[in-house]
Scaffold this active site. Structure first.
Site, PDB file in Angstrom:
ATOM      1  N   CYS A 152      42.227  50.833  14.320  1.00  0.00           N
ATOM      2  CA  CYS A 152      43.550  50.215  14.395  1.00  0.00           C
ATOM      3  C   CYS A 152      44.413  50.897  15.442  1.00  0.00           C
ATOM      4  O   CYS A 152      44.024  51.883  16.044  1.00  0.00           O
ATOM      5  CB  CYS A 152      44.251  50.337  13.046  1.00  0.00           C
ATOM      6  SG  CYS A 152      43.282  49.711  11.677  1.00  0.00           S
ATOM      7  N   GLY A 156      43.181  46.164  17.287  1.00  0.00           N
ATOM      8  CA  GLY A 156      43.104  45.418  16.041  1.00  0.00           C
ATOM      9  C   GLY A 156      43.780  44.089  16.185  1.00  0.00           C
ATOM     10  O   GLY A 156      44.925  44.017  16.637  1.00  0.00           O
ATOM     11  N   ASN A 180      45.409  54.763  11.260  1.00  0.00           N
ATOM     12  CA  ASN A 180      44.224  54.433  12.050  1.00  0.00           C
ATOM     13  C   ASN A 180      43.162  55.468  11.742  1.00  0.00           C
ATOM     14  O   ASN A 180      43.408  56.666  11.875  1.00  0.00           O
ATOM     15  CB  ASN A 180      44.566  54.468  13.547  1.00  0.00           C
ATOM     16  CG  ASN A 180      43.332  54.418  14.444  1.00  0.00           C
ATOM     17  OD1 ASN A 180      43.296  55.030  15.487  1.00  0.00           O
ATOM     18  ND2 ASN A 180      42.324  53.684  14.043  1.00  0.00           N
ATOM     19  N   GLY A 181      41.999  55.002  11.340  1.00  0.00           N
ATOM     20  CA  GLY A 181      40.907  55.921  11.044  1.00  0.00           C
ATOM     21  C   GLY A 181      40.161  55.480   9.809  1.00  0.00           C
ATOM     22  O   GLY A 181      40.175  54.303   9.450  1.00  0.00           O
ATOM     23  N   TYR A 232      34.468  52.478  24.832  1.00  0.00           N
ATOM     24  CA  TYR A 232      34.872  51.101  24.584  1.00  0.00           C
ATOM     25  C   TYR A 232      36.288  50.923  24.013  1.00  0.00           C
ATOM     26  O   TYR A 232      37.021  50.055  24.452  1.00  0.00           O
ATOM     27  CB  TYR A 232      33.886  50.444  23.608  1.00  0.00           C
ATOM     28  CG  TYR A 232      34.320  49.080  23.134  1.00  0.00           C
ATOM     29  CD1 TYR A 232      34.133  47.957  23.930  1.00  0.00           C
ATOM     30  CD2 TYR A 232      34.976  48.924  21.907  1.00  0.00           C
ATOM     31  CE1 TYR A 232      34.572  46.708  23.515  1.00  0.00           C
ATOM     32  CE2 TYR A 232      35.419  47.677  21.494  1.00  0.00           C
ATOM     33  CZ  TYR A 232      35.213  46.572  22.293  1.00  0.00           C
ATOM     34  OH  TYR A 232      35.650  45.354  21.888  1.00  0.00           O
TER      35      TYR A 232
HETATM   36  P1  AMP Z   1      26.583  43.697  20.441  1.00  0.00           P
HETATM   37  O1  AMP Z   1      26.625  42.282  20.844  1.00  0.00           O
HETATM   38  O2  AMP Z   1      26.578  43.849  18.949  1.00  0.00           O
HETATM   39  O3  AMP Z   1      25.503  44.503  21.072  1.00  0.00           O
HETATM   40  O4  AMP Z   1      27.964  44.349  20.868  1.00  0.00           O
HETATM   41  C1  AMP Z   1      28.158  44.946  22.090  1.00  0.00           C
HETATM   42  C2  AMP Z   1      29.387  44.399  22.736  1.00  0.00           C
HETATM   43  O5  AMP Z   1      30.511  44.503  21.857  1.00  0.00           O
HETATM   44  C3  AMP Z   1      29.716  45.159  23.984  1.00  0.00           C
HETATM   45  O6  AMP Z   1      29.853  44.203  25.003  1.00  0.00           O
HETATM   46  C4  AMP Z   1      31.034  45.858  23.723  1.00  0.00           C
HETATM   47  O7  AMP Z   1      31.937  45.578  24.755  1.00  0.00           O
HETATM   48  C5  AMP Z   1      31.532  45.305  22.409  1.00  0.00           C
HETATM   49  N1  AMP Z   1      31.791  46.379  21.420  1.00  0.00           N
HETATM   50  C6  AMP Z   1      31.220  47.558  21.312  1.00  0.00           C
HETATM   51  N2  AMP Z   1      31.725  48.258  20.274  1.00  0.00           N
HETATM   52  C7  AMP Z   1      32.661  47.500  19.707  1.00  0.00           C
HETATM   53  C8  AMP Z   1      33.554  47.652  18.604  1.00  0.00           C
HETATM   54  N3  AMP Z   1      33.582  48.754  17.869  1.00  0.00           N
HETATM   55  N4  AMP Z   1      34.390  46.646  18.330  1.00  0.00           N
HETATM   56  C9  AMP Z   1      34.373  45.537  19.050  1.00  0.00           C
HETATM   57  N5  AMP Z   1      33.551  45.321  20.085  1.00  0.00           N
HETATM   58  C10 AMP Z   1      32.702  46.276  20.426  1.00  0.00           C
END
Ligand code: AMP
Length: 494
Positions: A28, A55, A129-130, A277
């Site tokens: 968050c 978020g 957040n956490g 990210y």
């Molecule tokens: P996936 O499709 O499950 O392999 O997700 C990877 C993609 O989701 C990457 O393109 C990242 O930019 C994004 N991503 C990685 N970690 C997160 C996260 N914690 N929350 C939202 N998006 C994420």
């Protein structure tokens, strides 16, 4: 002026609603401002707007005019929840705000933040957040503290399904003392990752867990103070960056000024995934610009996993800086091969798998004339479940790409996060048990390369010992809940 009812204003009194306690893990954004001469609701709105990426399920703010706290929160994006009439109705001297992304559990209004609790007619609003790792211990402590008091009984304390409510209830369970001293008693007992902003009618507080897992910074307005998850939020509200809130530090801000107290020794373990990210590129964490870190990682990636190709393209937005770094280090021209619809949120934000997959197609569209017939290096920040890359590789091939070489600016995500990011079981991750070649086949790419953990760590310019890298190496710096540890053991064996 009355706030519109959709947002459900919560004037002082009243608990939230009842429900089972099974804490969602949150990634968050938190914000807080003490500026008696400013329009604090407006500043909080801008602060939350800058933290929207952390978020997108719900958002809210609590505003006090020194006598009364009003809480306004709702499901949706900051810009959907607040309009000018609402903000005008939230006049005050200090405020806190929150953007929420619940990674498990219900995405419902009751779980939106700030949480509110009344303590002997006084208000306490809190945003978090956490993710707390010792909730059971804290629940027991709460039951001991006030077994007979209805407003802190377990039933009532668990009125919403997040660990934030538990912290709020614990602080409220010490009605006899000042909140600052209460916080100094409660905070050392909380384990896990927590960045908190909280307030009474007259005072703003900010606290960060002893490991400083998530970022939290302090900024200065000409006539006030701001705390926020990221420096990008300080920039937007015109606050100058003063320093990070220290791990294990409690800040108290009121008309008397700002005070700092340490509730625990600092043992920094900043989340490495914030650099990969989570955080905005225009944010600075522990002295490192996130954008600069990502560019350096891209350069490392080019050294460690070179490719023969005609063009380097990023997966927008999060892949852009590393693609720039990759192109720079490899000499392969950088280009735009994918267009992102900026009005679609992060794919993870949608909780169901079907919507997530649809989300990928909604989000990205290839530029056929740019990529047709070319050998592409496609740079993205991470592979978690593998859905994004699988869909993307297919899409690029259909659009005419001759070859698709995927390069990822983080190592494979192998372990769940218990400190606030949405990888809750090993089973949902693609990497455990698979070699890079197998992952490559699974996503259908011509080649696949991940930057090494050493390469990523070096790029952050933070000593490895000061980082939490558990999602990549399985070394958890804060004890994880026993049930989760058991599950992990099983997942490791199977
Ligand atoms: P996936 O499709 O499950 O392999 O997700 C990877 C993609 O989701 C990457 O393109 C990242 O930019 C994004 N991503 C990685 N970690 C997160 C996260 N914690 N929350 C939202 N998006 C994420």
């Amino acid at each position: 002026m009355r706030p519109k009812s959709r947002g459900r204003v919560r004037p002082v009194l009243g608990n939230d609603h009842s429900g089972a306690f099974e804490g969602p893990k949150e990634e968050c954004g938190v914000f807080g401002v003490f500026a008696p001469e400013e329009d604090v609701a407006q500043l909080t709105y801008y602060g939350l707007f800058a933290l929207q990426h952390r978020g997108q399920e719900s958002a809210g703010m609590a505003v006090s005019n020194l006598e009364r706290i009003m809480v306004f929160k709702d499901m949706g994006l900051v810009s959907q929840i607040f309009d000018q009439a609402t903000l005008r109705s939230l006049q005050g001297r200090l405020a806190i705000g929150h953007t929420r992304y619940a990674t498990t559990g219900a995405s419902v209004w009751q779980n939106a933040q700030p949480t509110f609790r009344s303590v002997q007619g006084k208000g306490l609003a809190l945003a978090h957040n956490g993710n707390i790792t010792n909730t059971h211990e804290l629940e027991e402590w709460l039951a001991e503290l006030a077994p007979s008091e209805q407003h802190v009984s377990k039933q009532k304390a668990m009125d919403s399904t997040n660990d934030t409510t538990l912290i709020t209830a614990l602080i409220a369970a010490f009605p006899g003392q000042g909140i600052e001293d209460i916080a100094m008693t409660v905070l050392p007992r909380i384990k896990g990752a927590f960045c908190l902003t909280f307030m009474t009618e007259t005072t703003l507080f900010a606290a960060r867990d002893p490991q400083g897992v998530r970022p939290l910074v302090l900024g200065r307005l000409s006539n006030g103070w701001v705390v926020a998850s990221e420096t990008a939020a300080l920039d937007l509200v015109g606050a100058s960056f003063i320093r990070e809130v220290e791990p294990g530090e409690l800040l108290t801000i009121d008309e008397g000024g700002i005070r700092s107290r340490r509730f625990a020794e600092a043992k920094p373990k900043g989340c490495i995934f914030e650099y990969v990210y989570v955080a905005r590129p225009d944010t600075t964490i522990a002295g490192s610009s996130v954008n600069a870190v990502r560019i350096r990682v891209g350069e490392k990636l080019a050294e460690e996993c070179p490719a023969e190709a005609d063009m380097v393209i990023p997966v927008p937005q999060s892949g852009i800086p590393s693609a720039v770094g990759f192109a720079r280090a490899s000499g392969i021209p950088y280009g735009q091969g994918l267009v992102k619809n900026n009005y679609v949120g992060r794919t993870f934000i949608e909780p169901s798998q079907t919507i997530r997959q649809l989300g990928i197609r909604l989000k990205l569209n290839p530029l056929r004339e740019e990529i047709g017939g070319k050998r592409l290096v496609v740079v993205d920040d991470s592979i978690v479940r593998g859905n994004t890359q699988r869909a993307l590789v297919r899409m690029l091939r259909e659009a005419g790409a001759a070859e698709v070489h995927v390069r990822i600016s983080s190592p494979p995500v192998e372990w769940p996060c218990f400190y606030g990011i949405d990888f809750s079981t090993r089973a949902e991750l693609i990497a455990p048990g698979l070699t890079v070649d197998q992952i490559c086949r699974s996503i259908g790419a011509d080649s696949l390369g991940f930057v090494s953990l050493e390469g990523l760590t070096e790029a952050t310019q933070v000593p490895a010992g000061n980082l939490c890298r558990a999602c990549f190496d399985g070394n958890y710096p804060i004890a994880i809940p026993p049930a989760q540890a058991e599950l992990l053991k099983l997942e490791k064996i199977t």
